[in-house]
Design a protein around this motif. Structure first.
Motif, PDB file in Angstrom:
ATOM      1  N   VAL A   1      -7.798  -4.741  11.122  1.00 10.31           N
ATOM      2  CA  VAL A   1      -7.001  -4.919   9.907  1.00 10.31           C
ATOM      3  C   VAL A   1      -6.447  -3.561   9.479  1.00 10.31           C
ATOM      4  O   VAL A   1      -7.138  -2.549   9.530  1.00 10.31           O
ATOM      5  N   TRP A   2      -5.186  -3.574   9.036  1.00 10.07           N
ATOM      6  CA  TRP A   2      -4.517  -2.354   8.573  1.00 10.07           C
ATOM      7  C   TRP A   2      -5.059  -1.915   7.218  1.00 10.07           C
ATOM      8  O   TRP A   2      -5.506  -2.723   6.416  1.00 10.07           O
ATOM      9  N   GLY A   3      -4.949  -0.634   6.974  1.00 12.79           N
ATOM     10  CA  GLY A   3      -5.300  -0.068   5.686  1.00 12.79           C
ATOM     11  C   GLY A   3      -4.607   1.270   5.508  1.00 12.79           C
ATOM     12  O   GLY A   3      -3.888   1.743   6.391  1.00 12.79           O
ATOM     13  N   GLN A   4      -4.819   1.858   4.348  1.00 10.00           N
ATOM     14  CA  GLN A   4      -4.151   3.112   3.978  1.00 10.00           C
ATOM     15  C   GLN A   4      -5.182   4.132   3.542  1.00 10.00           C
ATOM     16  O   GLN A   4      -6.067   3.828   2.742  1.00 10.00           O
ATOM     17  N   ASN A   5      -5.039   5.338   4.051  1.00  6.67           N
ATOM     18  CA  ASN A   5      -5.862   6.453   3.625  1.00  6.67           C
ATOM     19  C   ASN A   5      -5.161   7.103   2.429  1.00  6.67           C
ATOM     20  O   ASN A   5      -4.038   7.583   2.559  1.00  6.67           O
ATOM     21  N   PHE A   6      -5.813   7.123   1.278  1.00 12.52           N
ATOM     22  CA  PHE A   6      -5.193   7.680   0.081  1.00 12.52           C
ATOM     23  C   PHE A   6      -5.431   9.179  -0.067  1.00 12.52           C
ATOM     24  O   PHE A   6      -5.050   9.767  -1.065  1.00 12.52           O
ATOM     25  N   ALA A   7      -6.015   9.805   0.934  1.00 16.59           N
ATOM     26  CA  ALA A   7      -6.072  11.262   0.981  1.00 16.59           C
ATOM     27  C   ALA A   7      -4.866  11.792   1.749  1.00 16.59           C
ATOM     28  O   ALA A   7      -4.188  12.716   1.308  1.00 16.59           O
TER      29      ALA A   7
ATOM     30  N   LEU B   1       0.833  -1.209   0.000  1.00 18.59           N
ATOM     31  CA  LEU B   1       0.000   0.000   0.000  1.00 18.59           C
ATOM     32  C   LEU B   1       0.868   1.260   0.000  1.00 18.59           C
ATOM     33  O   LEU B   1       0.542   2.242  -0.680  1.00 18.59           O
ATOM     34  N   SER B   2       1.965   1.236   0.742  1.00 16.27           N
ATOM     35  CA  SER B   2       2.876   2.389   0.753  1.00 16.27           C
ATOM     36  C   SER B   2       3.456   2.638  -0.634  1.00 16.27           C
ATOM     37  O   SER B   2       3.548   3.785  -1.086  1.00 16.27           O
ATOM     38  N   LEU B   3       3.848   1.571  -1.316  1.00 17.84           N
ATOM     39  CA  LEU B   3       4.386   1.704  -2.675  1.00 17.84           C
ATOM     40  C   LEU B   3       3.309   2.213  -3.632  1.00 17.84           C
ATOM     41  O   LEU B   3       3.572   3.079  -4.468  1.00 17.84           O
ATOM     42  N   LEU B   4       2.099   1.692  -3.489  1.00 14.51           N
ATOM     43  CA  LEU B   4       0.998   2.154  -4.335  1.00 14.51           C
ATOM     44  C   LEU B   4       0.703   3.633  -4.091  1.00 14.51           C
ATOM     45  O   LEU B   4       0.435   4.378  -5.039  1.00 14.51           O
ATOM     46  N   PHE B   5       0.756   4.060  -2.847  1.00 18.91           N
ATOM     47  CA  PHE B   5       0.547   5.478  -2.531  1.00 18.91           C
ATOM     48  C   PHE B   5       1.628   6.332  -3.181  1.00 18.91           C
ATOM     49  O   PHE B   5       1.345   7.401  -3.731  1.00 18.91           O
ATOM     50  N   ALA B   6       2.853   5.860  -3.163  1.00 11.14           N
ATOM     51  CA  ALA B   6       3.965   6.621  -3.748  1.00 11.14           C
ATOM     52  C   ALA B   6       3.919   6.645  -5.273  1.00 11.14           C
ATOM     53  O   ALA B   6       4.176   7.686  -5.881  1.00 11.14           O
ATOM     54  N   ASN B   7       3.578   5.520  -5.902  1.00 13.90           N
ATOM     55  CA  ASN B   7       3.745   5.396  -7.356  1.00 13.90           C
ATOM     56  C   ASN B   7       2.453   5.374  -8.163  1.00 13.90           C
ATOM     57  O   ASN B   7       2.501   5.589  -9.376  1.00 13.90           O
ATOM     58  N   GLN B   8       1.327   5.078  -7.544  1.00 16.47           N
ATOM     59  CA  GLN B   8       0.069   4.954  -8.302  1.00 16.47           C
ATOM     60  C   GLN B   8      -1.091   5.677  -7.626  1.00 16.47           C
ATOM     61  O   GLN B   8      -2.253   5.306  -7.817  1.00 16.47           O
ATOM     62  N   ARG B   9      -0.795   6.678  -6.849  1.00 13.14           N
ATOM     63  CA  ARG B   9      -1.826   7.389  -6.076  1.00 13.14           C
ATOM     64  C   ARG B   9      -2.988   7.850  -6.947  1.00 13.14           C
ATOM     65  O   ARG B   9      -4.143   7.840  -6.523  1.00 13.14           O
ATOM     66  N   GLU B  10      -2.706   8.266  -8.177  1.00 13.45           N
ATOM     67  CA  GLU B  10      -3.759   8.779  -9.059  1.00 13.45           C
ATOM     68  C   GLU B  10      -4.768   7.698  -9.460  1.00 13.45           C
ATOM     69  O   GLU B  10      -5.854   8.013  -9.945  1.00 13.45           O
ATOM     70  N   GLU B  11      -4.443   6.435  -9.231  1.00 11.11           N
ATOM     71  CA  GLU B  11      -5.350   5.327  -9.543  1.00 11.11           C
ATOM     72  C   GLU B  11      -6.330   5.042  -8.406  1.00 11.11           C
ATOM     73  O   GLU B  11      -7.160   4.142  -8.521  1.00 11.11           O
ATOM     74  N   PHE B  12      -6.231   5.784  -7.317  1.00 12.68           N
ATOM     75  CA  PHE B  12      -7.053   5.566  -6.134  1.00 12.68           C
ATOM     76  C   PHE B  12      -7.909   6.788  -5.843  1.00 12.68           C
ATOM     77  O   PHE B  12      -7.495   7.917  -6.093  1.00 12.68           O
ATOM     78  N   GLN B  13      -9.083   6.548  -5.286  1.00 10.33           N
ATOM     79  CA  GLN B  13      -9.880   7.649  -4.781  1.00 10.33           C
ATOM     80  C   GLN B  13      -9.256   8.113  -3.466  1.00 10.33           C
ATOM     81  O   GLN B  13      -8.498   7.397  -2.840  1.00 10.33           O
TER      82      GLN B  13
END
Length: 124
Positions: A93-99, A64-76
């Protein structure tokens, strides 16, 4: 031929290359691929099932950290599930806030978003 070009040749329709995850504790390095599609307003169990139906899996916290760094625009700009329960508290369960980029835990019934990933071995 660069590693990125080689990976790009095996991406399916709508898939996005997220980057390389370095292996830890003797594990092998691997490439992370974000699968197309998303589920919203889903508890952890339905999100996990949805990802498996796509032939993928929910991402780990590191992924999720890598996705936030490299593909953030693909997430709401929403909160997304990981596949990792909190140690000692399996109902969380862990998760990531993409805001904001913050990782935190929620109870399995929480209705969050989910994306699926797949992994490809890195040639070593």
């Amino acid at each position: 031929m660069s590693e990125n070009t080689a990976v790009g040749n095996v991406l399916g329709e709508g898939e996005r290359y997220a980057g390389l995850i370095l292996g830890k504790d003797g594990e092998q390095d691997y490439h992370l691929v974000l699968l197309p599609g998303e589920v919203a307003e889903a508890g952890w169990a339905p999100a996990t099932s949805w990802a498996r139906e796509l032939g993928g899996e929910l991402p780990s916290r590191r992924e999720l950290s890598l996705l936030f760094a490299n593909q953030r625009e693909e997430f709401q700009r929403e909160w997304y599930w990981s596949r990792e329960p909190q140690a000692g508290h399996p109902h969380l369960v862990w998760g990531q806030n993409f805001a904001s980029g913050i990782q935190t835990v929620y109870g399995r019934p929480f209705r969050g978003h989910a994306r699926a990933v797949r992994r490809m071995a890195a040639k070593g």
